[in-house]
Write a protein that holds these residues in place. Structure first.
Motif, PDB file in Angstrom:
ATOM      1  N   ARG A 184      -4.947   6.375  12.496  1.00  0.00           N
ATOM      2  CA  ARG A 184      -5.081   7.335  11.303  1.00  0.00           C
ATOM      3  C   ARG A 184      -5.584   6.457  10.528  1.00  0.00           C
ATOM      4  O   ARG A 184      -6.549   6.615   9.651  1.00  0.00           O
ATOM      5  CB  ARG A 184      -4.032   8.117  10.911  1.00  0.00           C
ATOM      6  CG  ARG A 184      -4.489   9.556  10.425  1.00  0.00           C
ATOM      7  CD  ARG A 184      -3.129  10.313   9.960  1.00  0.00           C
ATOM      8  NE  ARG A 184      -2.669  11.059  10.975  1.00  0.00           N
ATOM      9  CZ  ARG A 184      -2.604  12.455  11.204  1.00  0.00           C
ATOM     10  NH1 ARG A 184      -3.773  12.858  10.322  1.00  0.00           N
ATOM     11  NH2 ARG A 184      -2.121  12.886  12.206  1.00  0.00           N
ATOM     12  N   LEU A 185      -4.622   5.258  10.007  1.00  0.00           N
ATOM     13  CA  LEU A 185      -4.851   4.496   8.570  1.00  0.00           C
ATOM     14  C   LEU A 185      -5.909   3.798   8.781  1.00  0.00           C
ATOM     15  O   LEU A 185      -6.605   3.491   8.007  1.00  0.00           O
ATOM     16  CB  LEU A 185      -3.549   3.645   8.614  1.00  0.00           C
ATOM     17  CG  LEU A 185      -2.500   4.459   7.673  1.00  0.00           C
ATOM     18  CD1 LEU A 185      -1.307   3.271   7.726  1.00  0.00           C
ATOM     19  CD2 LEU A 185      -2.940   4.404   6.438  1.00  0.00           C
ATOM     20  N   LYS A 220     -10.202   7.310  -1.171  1.00  0.00           N
ATOM     21  CA  LYS A 220     -10.587   6.536   0.232  1.00  0.00           C
ATOM     22  C   LYS A 220     -12.078   5.874  -0.008  1.00  0.00           C
ATOM     23  O   LYS A 220     -12.266   4.779   0.354  1.00  0.00           O
ATOM     24  CB  LYS A 220     -10.827   7.324   1.346  1.00  0.00           C
ATOM     25  CG  LYS A 220      -9.333   7.785   2.092  1.00  0.00           C
ATOM     26  CD  LYS A 220      -9.833   8.741   3.288  1.00  0.00           C
ATOM     27  CE  LYS A 220      -8.272   9.132   3.715  1.00  0.00           C
ATOM     28  NZ  LYS A 220      -8.327  10.254   4.755  1.00  0.00           N
ATOM     29  N   SER A 278       0.089   4.464   0.577  1.00  0.00           N
ATOM     30  CA  SER A 278      -0.145   5.379   1.379  1.00  0.00           C
ATOM     31  C   SER A 278       0.543   4.898   2.871  1.00  0.00           C
ATOM     32  O   SER A 278       0.586   5.777   3.790  1.00  0.00           O
ATOM     33  CB  SER A 278      -1.810   5.688   1.626  1.00  0.00           C
ATOM     34  OG  SER A 278      -2.009   4.210   2.159  1.00  0.00           O
ATOM     35  N   LEU A 279       0.746   3.577   2.906  1.00  0.00           N
ATOM     36  CA  LEU A 279       1.481   3.295   4.035  1.00  0.00           C
ATOM     37  C   LEU A 279       2.969   3.262   3.931  1.00  0.00           C
ATOM     38  O   LEU A 279       3.600   3.629   4.792  1.00  0.00           O
ATOM     39  CB  LEU A 279       1.098   1.526   4.362  1.00  0.00           C
ATOM     40  CG  LEU A 279       0.090   1.304   5.265  1.00  0.00           C
ATOM     41  CD1 LEU A 279      -0.532  -0.122   5.002  1.00  0.00           C
ATOM     42  CD2 LEU A 279       0.173   1.509   6.454  1.00  0.00           C
ATOM     43  N   PHE A 282      -0.324   6.717  13.913  1.00  0.00           N
ATOM     44  CA  PHE A 282      -0.330   6.659  12.543  1.00  0.00           C
ATOM     45  C   PHE A 282      -1.161   5.237  12.116  1.00  0.00           C
ATOM     46  O   PHE A 282      -1.943   5.514  11.324  1.00  0.00           O
ATOM     47  CB  PHE A 282       1.094   6.313  12.449  1.00  0.00           C
ATOM     48  CG  PHE A 282       1.463   5.944  10.820  1.00  0.00           C
ATOM     49  CD1 PHE A 282       0.857   6.798   9.553  1.00  0.00           C
ATOM     50  CD2 PHE A 282       2.032   4.787  10.203  1.00  0.00           C
ATOM     51  CE1 PHE A 282       1.085   6.528   8.175  1.00  0.00           C
ATOM     52  CE2 PHE A 282       2.112   4.695   8.851  1.00  0.00           C
ATOM     53  CZ  PHE A 282       1.527   5.322   7.883  1.00  0.00           C
ATOM     54  N   VAL A 283      -0.928   4.399  12.819  1.00  0.00           N
ATOM     55  CA  VAL A 283      -1.932   3.132  12.589  1.00  0.00           C
ATOM     56  C   VAL A 283      -3.443   3.451  12.829  1.00  0.00           C
ATOM     57  O   VAL A 283      -4.135   3.240  12.060  1.00  0.00           O
ATOM     58  CB  VAL A 283      -1.613   1.850  13.654  1.00  0.00           C
ATOM     59  CG1 VAL A 283      -2.679   1.032  13.516  1.00  0.00           C
ATOM     60  CG2 VAL A 283      -0.154   1.409  13.226  1.00  0.00           C
ATOM     61  N   GLU A 314       1.018  -1.273   0.035  1.00  0.00           N
ATOM     62  CA  GLU A 314      -0.076   0.129   0.188  1.00  0.00           C
ATOM     63  C   GLU A 314       0.841   1.317   0.028  1.00  0.00           C
ATOM     64  O   GLU A 314       1.309   1.575   0.911  1.00  0.00           O
ATOM     65  CB  GLU A 314      -0.973   0.031   1.416  1.00  0.00           C
ATOM     66  CG  GLU A 314      -1.754   1.132   1.352  1.00  0.00           C
ATOM     67  CD  GLU A 314      -3.103   0.926   0.376  1.00  0.00           C
ATOM     68  OE1 GLU A 314      -3.584   1.746   0.140  1.00  0.00           O
ATOM     69  OE2 GLU A 314      -3.343  -0.446   0.348  1.00  0.00           O
ATOM     70  N   ASP A 334       3.350  12.327  14.161  1.00  0.00           N
ATOM     71  CA  ASP A 334       2.881  10.695  14.233  1.00  0.00           C
ATOM     72  C   ASP A 334       3.705   9.769  14.709  1.00  0.00           C
ATOM     73  O   ASP A 334       4.629   9.688  14.282  1.00  0.00           O
ATOM     74  CB  ASP A 334       2.322  10.521  12.865  1.00  0.00           C
ATOM     75  CG  ASP A 334       0.694  10.866  13.030  1.00  0.00           C
ATOM     76  OD1 ASP A 334       0.172  10.640  13.746  1.00  0.00           O
ATOM     77  OD2 ASP A 334       0.111  11.060  11.698  1.00  0.00           O
ATOM     78  N   LYS A 376      -1.031  11.432   4.760  1.00  0.00           N
ATOM     79  CA  LYS A 376      -1.463  10.253   5.619  1.00  0.00           C
ATOM     80  C   LYS A 376      -0.776  10.223   6.951  1.00  0.00           C
ATOM     81  O   LYS A 376      -1.216   9.393   7.806  1.00  0.00           O
ATOM     82  CB  LYS A 376      -0.968   9.083   4.716  1.00  0.00           C
ATOM     83  CG  LYS A 376      -1.186   8.818   3.210  1.00  0.00           C
ATOM     84  CD  LYS A 376      -2.877   8.620   3.559  1.00  0.00           C
ATOM     85  CE  LYS A 376      -3.182   8.736   1.858  1.00  0.00           C
ATOM     86  NZ  LYS A 376      -4.760   9.152   1.691  1.00  0.00           N
ATOM     87  N   ALA A 377       0.464  11.281   7.214  1.00  0.00           N
ATOM     88  CA  ALA A 377       1.173  11.112   8.450  1.00  0.00           C
ATOM     89  C   ALA A 377       1.577  12.605   8.798  1.00  0.00           C
ATOM     90  O   ALA A 377       2.018  13.217   7.966  1.00  0.00           O
ATOM     91  CB  ALA A 377       2.245  10.189   8.340  1.00  0.00           C
TER      92      ALA A 377
END
Lengths: 533, 416
Positions: free
Chosen positions: A491-492, B412, A293-294, A488-489, A291, A483, A478-479
């Protein structure tokens, strides 16, 4: 518990008592009574658990509970196993609150648990069927009497012409001559008992499951009652084929089959909600790598997490130790008062402190800018590096009293001879501290520093409440700059349409492995330190 | 464990009832005497701190009427939705839950609540819309809640026709030295507060989602496009003029208005009592339009939901639909909660219409829109709020920031 036996020994006074003591019944000491009472309570609780688990058919719980209960009784009624008597309570709590939680998190990491995949397949089918039944257009709400004949239940509803109709589950409505009605509301029929509301509630499961066909034509629908007083006609739009494990649409014959991924899907790709929880292998773990975004912010967040956790521990230890040293010096006045004051930040709940700090750091209205800086604009939590420094400082403020406490204790337990010997040998204050006192202090405090590190590695509250992980360089990032992994986790896994518990568990497992690895390494080093001294 | 206990108790009760019933079986029981029926079942209700005492008091009458005991458990409102979703399947959840109607979609998506049969025409249309998902009604709505404009007549004697007029009046008051802030609106930096800013956004014709006959459409993010960009530019303008600031939190704006430091504030009924105490003649009015169209706030509807896993479906339905859906119950809830009732008969009662604050909020509610109850709404809040903060802080080109938010939200929703 073994002390009880030992204490009783001289009282019995004869050497042969060892033989007679295989039965405790001869030793009704206070301790033995206390033990009996405590064990009886534990057993009662355990037994209740066993019965409860049996009632809901929860076999895994039974499989753990019964051996655990037996083990506890064997340990405490046995005359040997003395170490176990001390360890068992701790072990039980460790198993329940640590090991189980870790194992369950590990299990959930391999499932699709989250929104839309919340329960079992049976629950999903039940929910889909309930959601898909539609009211027969223009059908009235029918006043209802529930009747019973032996073990069979019947619906009695008005026929709209002064009479009444009777039917039962799967058996279509037919005329019920002689039915009694009161103001159009059916109340009874000879040969049947009319259920009172209390009776109906007691038979909730049976009565809510009843579907009484309105006629022999399935298009007329079935009568169901949500409250035992009114019946409505519904047409099911989906039918469940239990053998094939699939749903069929009544309207167009489309088949919704089990996709193998925890939901029903039609050939054209339509997915029915809800799905169910099902194992999906390593997908949660691979998505961490694949991913974008991760993957993108992951390394940066990981690095900051280490800086934050190590920085907090080192700085808080330095501050705490310095204060402890200063306040340990006999020439400092009001030592007791000062010590109490220094512990204050520790006495406030951490989340409260974080929120108060957030208010004090408001750039326009906060105490820090308004009062301390005379109204200057410093955006403490709004710029990346300043925000990082600020959260570190605030976290040190919250953490140092703990360090101060343990250092004060450790310093006071240092043997005075050591310091004296060092002084006799001509070592200065700094040298004594650096080469003698600090290593000795570290022996006793290092394990606490390691646990403090792992605590701060996952210190969700202070980050989330202070900055929420922000500031974000771009509002859609995303972060954020502050964070840490756990925020962060959060948020995701919870920031999108669906909360993804499976993904959150997978990343939590990775965090667990990191923290456990570092802690293990740290404890190993501590041992070396101990041996050195 | 609690469920198993309930199973055992129910079994015991059922056995007792069957045994107890046999002698009186032959003559059908026709006695409608006033003696309260014995307690036959217990339903558990989750409520938040404000409503726990109200429900407890109201349940006493229900228990006397039906013999169903009601066990009200106080829960934190903020975590109730997610706790219910995760606990309902285990059988540990409640039978009934008081919550916000915009939770409906999440509940349906997770299969934790069941449809209820209501006479939709008896309720305010926006309330029914709020509890309807995919064409079915899932909860009993009982109160409406929405934002309005509070005006301090001492600082601004006239109802402003537009947002710009309001701000101009506020700036005049600041220039005259009688006020400190021209206009108050809470917009904290972290996460923003798009709920409070929403009336301004809708006045530019940029609702979050477009709608179909079946409710909001998650594939139609209507806030994107030129209307949304115009709103973004307006927000950036208010930020650069210092009318809005990301330092303004809920506490700070409330305190400033109570202290008479600003003529206007957009907020909800939870502040009514404090404002009326400080400013007895405070006016409650519609939010003026900034973009030319109606400034519609979200109407969040409060509702009772029945758990799909409740073993007491009939008792729960009796309590929720038949009892709490009655005019008297809705009026009692109004008296205790201070929010306009969702049941039209109760909303038109003089007890409600005679309260000026309620009349003010109810009038604004008429131009409000139901808070989206589709699960996709969860994906909107974060980017939406953070982008509004960035706009107010002038952190970039408004149209670009807005488009980036739209792209992120769309992604999303698409990947869910």
């Amino acid at each position: 518990m073994p002390q009880v036996v030992i204490a009783a020994e001289p009282a019995s006074g004869e050497p042969s008592s060892r033989l007679r003591r295989d039965s405790h019944s001869t030793l009704w000491t206070k301790g033995f009574v206390a033990k009996l009472v405590l064990l009886a309570m534990a057993d009662a609780l355990g037994l209740y658990g066993v019965i409860a688990a049996w009632a809901v058919r929860s076999w895994p719980i039974l499989a753990v509970l019964i051996p655990a209960l037996l083990a506890v009784n064997i340990v405490y009624f046995s005359r040997r196993l003395t170490p176990a008597k001390y360890l068992v309570p701790g072990l039980v709590f460790l198993l329940v609150y640590q090991v189980f939680v870790i194992l369950y998190t590990g299990y959930a990491a391999f499932t699709n648990y989250g929104d839309g995949h919340n329960s079992t397949k049976a629950d999903a089918v039940e929910a889909i069927l309930a959601q898909s039944a539609i009211r027969v257009e223009g059908s009235p709400a029918l006043d209802l009497a529930v009747l019973r004949d032996g073990d069979d239940y019947f619906f009695l509803v008005p026929d709209g012409a002064g009479g009444a109709l009777i039917g039962s589950d799967g058996e279509a409505l037919k005329a019920a001559p002689g039915a009694r009605l009161e103001a159009g509301r059916p109340v009874g029929l000879d040969g049947y008992d009319t259920l009172s509301l209390g009776d109906i509630i007691a038979q909730t499961a049976v009565i809510t499951a009843m579907a009484v066909p309105c006629s022999d034509d399935p298009n007329d629908g079935v009568l169901k009652t949500p409250d035992g007083a009114v019946a409505y006609a519904y047409i099911p739009t989906l039918l469940y084929d239990e053998a094939a494990g699939q749903l069929t649409s009544q309207a167009d014959g489309a088949v919704y089959a089990d996709s193998g991924e925890g939901n029903f899907i039609s050939p054209d790709g339509t997915v029915l909600q809800p799905g169910w929880k099902t194992p999906i292998g390593f997908r949660n773990f691979t998505s961490i790598i694949t991913e974008p975004s991760l993957r993108g912010p992951f390394l940066g967040v990981l690095a900051w997490t280490f800086v934050y956790a190590i920085g907090t521990v080192v700085l808080a230890f330095a501050v705490g130790l310095s204060l402890a040293l200063v306040l340990n010096h006999p020439s400092v006045k009001f030592r007791r008062l000062l010590r109490s004051l220094l512990i204050l930040p520790y006495a406030f709940p951490a989340f409260l402190s974080a929120m108060v700090w957030q208010g004090m750091l408001n750039p326009q209205f906060g105490f820090v800018n308004q009062v301390l800086l005379g109204g200057r604009w410093v955006d403490w939590l709004g710029e990346a590096w300043l925000a990082r420094a600020t959260v570190l400082v605030v976290n040190v403020w919250m953490a140092f009293p703990y360090m101060f406490l343990i250092c004060t204790g450790a310093i006071q337990s240092l043997p005075a001879e050591v310091e004296e010997a060092a002084r006799v040998d001509g070592a200065g204050w700094l040298r004594t501290f650096w080469n003698i006192k600090l290593p000795l202090l570290l022996v006793s405090t290092a394990p606490l520093l390691i646990s403090s590190f792992s605590m701060n590695f996952n210190n969700f509250n202070s980050i989330y409440l202070l900055t929420g992980g922000g500031p974000l360089a771009q509002p859609t990032d995303k972060a954020g700059a502050t964070d840490i992994l756990i925020s962060f986790v959060y948020r995701l896994a919870f920031g999108g349409v669906n909360r993804q518990y499976g993904l959150a568990c997978a990343i939590s497992m990775l965090i667990f492995i990191i923290v456990a690895g570092i802690s293990a390494l740290g404890f190993k080093r501590t041992k070396v330190l101990e041996e050195m001294n | 464990m609690r469920r198993s206990l309930a199973v055992l108790t129910t079994a015991a009760l059922a056995a007792g009832l069957l045994a107890g019933c046999s002698p009186s079986d032959n003559p059908p029981t026709q006695d409608n005497s006033s003696a309260p029926p014995p307690v036959t079942a217990t339903i558990t209700v989750w409520a938040d701190a404000t409503r726990t005492p109200i429900i407890t008091a109201m349940a006493a009458q229900f228990t006397a009427d039906t013999g169903v005991a009601v066990d009200v458990v106080q829960r934190d409102f903020g975590s109730m939705r997610d706790d219910f979703i995760s606990q309902a399947p285990t059988g540990q959840g409640p039978d009934v839950l008081i919550g916000a109607a915009d939770w409906t979609g999440k509940f349906v998506q997770n299969g934790v609540t069941v449809p209820v049969e209501l006479k939709a025409a008896d309720f305010s249309p926006v309330a029914i819309e709020a509890v309807t998902y995919d064409g079915k009604i899932y909860g009993l709505p009982y109160a409406l809640e929405n934002l309005a404009l509070f005006r301090n007549p001492a600082l601004a004697p006239e109802t402003p026709a537009t947002m710009d007029a309001a701000i101009a009046a506020g700036q005049a008051a600041v220039a005259a030295g009688s006020a400190k802030y021209p206009f108050l609106l809470q917009t904290p930096r972290e996460g923003g507060d798009p709920y409070h800013v929403y009336p301004i956004q809708t006045s530019f014709g940029a609702p979050v989602f477009g709608s179909t006959a079946n409710g909001y459409d998650s594939s139609d993010l209507a806030m994107c496009g030129p209307e949304g960009q115009a709103f973004a530019a307006y927000l950036a303008k208010l930020g650069s003029e210092g009318v809005l600031a990301t330092t303004m939190t809920a506490d700070i704006t409330k305190e400033a208005f109570v202290n008479g430091e600003s003529p206007f504030i957009i907020t909800g009924p939870w502040n009514t009592a404090d404002f009326q105490a400080a400013i007895p003649d405070v006016a409650i009015e519609a939010v003026p339009s900034a973009g030319g169209q109606t400034a519609s706030p979200f109407v969040s509807v409060q509702a009772f939901f029945i758990s799909a896993k409740s073993a007491n479906q009939i008792a729960a339905n009796q309590f929720v639909v038949n009892y709490l859906g009655s005019k008297q119950a809705q009026l009692d809830l109004f008296k205790a909660g201070g929010r306009p009732p969702a049941l039209t008969a109760a909303a038109e009662d003089p007890a409600v219409t005679g309260d000026p604050a309620m009349a003010g909020f109810a009038a604004v509610a008429e131009q409000g829109v139901a808070m989206p109850n589709i699960p996709a709404m969860d994906a909107v809040w974060g980017d939406w709020g953070n982008t509004e903060s960035a706009l107010i802080d002038n952190q970039g080109d408004p149209a670009q920031l807005w488009d980036a938010a739209c792209a992120s939200i769309k992604e999303k929703i698409a990947t869910s």
